[in-house]
Design an enzyme around this catalytic site. Sequence first.
Site, PDB file in Angstrom:
ATOM      1  N   HIS A   1       0.843  -1.205   0.000  1.00  0.00           N
ATOM      2  CA  HIS A   1       0.000   0.000   0.000  1.00  0.00           C
ATOM      3  C   HIS A   1       0.879   1.257   0.000  1.00  0.00           C
ATOM      4  O   HIS A   1       0.639   2.203  -0.743  1.00  0.00           O
ATOM      5  CB  HIS A   1      -0.871   0.064   1.270  1.00  0.00           C
ATOM      6  CG  HIS A   1      -1.915  -1.001   1.399  1.00  0.00           C
ATOM      7  ND1 HIS A   1      -2.087  -1.740   2.549  1.00  0.00           N
ATOM      8  CD2 HIS A   1      -2.864  -1.432   0.533  1.00  0.00           C
ATOM      9  CE1 HIS A   1      -3.101  -2.569   2.387  1.00  0.00           C
ATOM     10  NE2 HIS A   1      -3.591  -2.417   1.171  1.00  0.00           N
TER      11      HIS A   1
ATOM     12  N   LYS B   1     -15.506  -7.402   4.907  1.00  0.00           N
ATOM     13  CA  LYS B   1     -14.447  -8.411   4.942  1.00  0.00           C
ATOM     14  C   LYS B   1     -14.388  -9.201   6.252  1.00  0.00           C
ATOM     15  O   LYS B   1     -13.424  -9.910   6.500  1.00  0.00           O
ATOM     16  CB  LYS B   1     -13.097  -7.754   4.685  1.00  0.00           C
ATOM     17  CG  LYS B   1     -12.861  -7.423   3.224  1.00  0.00           C
ATOM     18  CD  LYS B   1     -11.469  -6.938   2.978  1.00  0.00           C
ATOM     19  CE  LYS B   1     -11.204  -6.807   1.475  1.00  0.00           C
ATOM     20  NZ  LYS B   1      -9.909  -6.193   1.205  1.00  0.00           N
TER      21      LYS B   1
ATOM     22  N   ARG C   1      -1.830  -5.985  -8.434  1.00  0.00           N
ATOM     23  CA  ARG C   1      -0.607  -6.753  -8.145  1.00  0.00           C
ATOM     24  C   ARG C   1      -0.387  -7.839  -9.187  1.00  0.00           C
ATOM     25  O   ARG C   1       0.718  -8.122  -9.588  1.00  0.00           O
ATOM     26  CB  ARG C   1      -0.706  -7.394  -6.756  1.00  0.00           C
ATOM     27  CG  ARG C   1      -0.678  -6.402  -5.619  1.00  0.00           C
ATOM     28  CD  ARG C   1      -1.159  -7.027  -4.347  1.00  0.00           C
ATOM     29  NE  ARG C   1      -2.555  -7.479  -4.477  1.00  0.00           N
ATOM     30  CZ  ARG C   1      -3.302  -7.887  -3.474  1.00  0.00           C
ATOM     31  NH1 ARG C   1      -2.806  -7.957  -2.261  1.00  0.00           N
ATOM     32  NH2 ARG C   1      -4.558  -8.256  -3.664  1.00  0.00           N
TER      33      ARG C   1
ATOM     34  N   SER D   1      -2.941  -7.572   3.075  1.00  0.00           N
ATOM     35  CA  SER D   1      -3.202  -7.444   4.517  1.00  0.00           C
ATOM     36  C   SER D   1      -3.651  -8.791   5.085  1.00  0.00           C
ATOM     37  O   SER D   1      -3.270  -9.172   6.193  1.00  0.00           O
ATOM     38  CB  SER D   1      -4.296  -6.406   4.771  1.00  0.00           C
ATOM     39  OG  SER D   1      -3.895  -5.153   4.286  1.00  0.00           O
TER      40      SER D   1
HETATM   41  O1  PNS Z   1      -8.765  -2.850  -1.081  1.00  0.00           O
HETATM   42  P1  PNS Z   1     -10.135  -3.270  -0.684  1.00  0.00           P
HETATM   43  O2  PNS Z   1     -10.216  -3.488   0.792  1.00  0.00           O
HETATM   44  O3  PNS Z   1     -10.625  -4.451  -1.473  1.00  0.00           O
HETATM   45  O4  PNS Z   1     -11.081  -2.009  -1.050  1.00  0.00           O
HETATM   46  C1  PNS Z   1     -12.400  -2.142  -1.472  1.00  0.00           C
HETATM   47  C2  PNS Z   1     -13.068  -0.756  -1.604  1.00  0.00           C
HETATM   48  C3  PNS Z   1     -13.064  -0.014  -0.279  1.00  0.00           C
HETATM   49  C4  PNS Z   1     -12.332   0.064  -2.650  1.00  0.00           C
HETATM   50  C5  PNS Z   1     -14.533  -0.985  -2.092  1.00  0.00           C
HETATM   51  O5  PNS Z   1     -15.130  -1.972  -1.283  1.00  0.00           O
HETATM   52  C6  PNS Z   1     -15.395   0.263  -2.076  1.00  0.00           C
HETATM   53  O6  PNS Z   1     -15.142   1.211  -2.781  1.00  0.00           O
HETATM   54  N1  PNS Z   1     -16.461   0.246  -1.239  1.00  0.00           N
HETATM   55  C7  PNS Z   1     -17.374   1.350  -1.104  1.00  0.00           C
HETATM   56  C8  PNS Z   1     -18.765   0.978  -1.617  1.00  0.00           C
HETATM   57  C9  PNS Z   1     -18.911   1.303  -3.087  1.00  0.00           C
HETATM   58  O7  PNS Z   1     -18.700   2.418  -3.539  1.00  0.00           O
HETATM   59  N2  PNS Z   1     -19.312   0.297  -3.899  1.00  0.00           N
HETATM   60  C10 PNS Z   1     -19.532   0.466  -5.310  1.00  0.00           C
HETATM   61  C11 PNS Z   1     -18.249   0.274  -6.131  1.00  0.00           C
HETATM   62  S1  PNS Z   1     -18.019  -1.393  -6.511  1.00  0.00           S
END
Ligand code: PNS
Length: 165
Positions: free
Chosen positions: A19, A43, A93, A131
């Site tokens: 990150h 999660k 990645r 993570s």
């Molecule tokens: O790195 P991560 O933990 O997989 O991040 C996921 C994240 C936070 C980017 C995603 O879950 C998110 O944007 N959630 C907010 C809800 C949202 O906007 N959903 C619609 C887009 S798919």
Amino acid sequence: MSTVRAIYPGTFDPLTNGHLDLIARGAKIVDHLVVAILRNSEKGEPLFTVPERAEMIAEATRSFGNVSVITFDGLLVECARSHGCRAVLRGIRAISDYEYEFQMAMMNRKLDPALETLFMLPAEKYTYVSSRLIKGVFRLGGDVETLVPPLVMERLRTKMLNSAG
Ligand code: PNS
């Protein structure tokens, strides 16, 4: 001249060197980068609280000078808009990340066509770091020292001691 603000969203439980590498790359190409921690992640039970995660990211990114940390709930596009960000930064990645990232980027574009998604690649040495893996390996006594910032390592040790105690 217009300035470019981008948002880098995620769960960050906890921040890894992968990150941090991406934040460093992003902060070099935009004027301001907002790291946004999702509060209501699906999660499962997190290891670190949202304030703990925010503190770790703020401390690890302090020296960049153009990175701020926020937390958010609800739609990313709304959060991006309210913070004046016109781009979302995400890391890829490996090919296995692509499908999920593609779907999210397209959904975000559907929700807000003006918001662009920028994909960047982390340093090769962090391509396998997540993570989830960090927590799993650390819980089993494995060495993750070179994969997280020192302040995260310290907090992982403290968490482990507290949960053992
Ligand atoms: O790195 P991560 O933990 O997989 O991040 C996921 C994240 C936070 C980017 C995603 O879950 C998110 O944007 N959630 C907010 C809800 C949202 O906007 N959903 C619609 C887009 S798919």
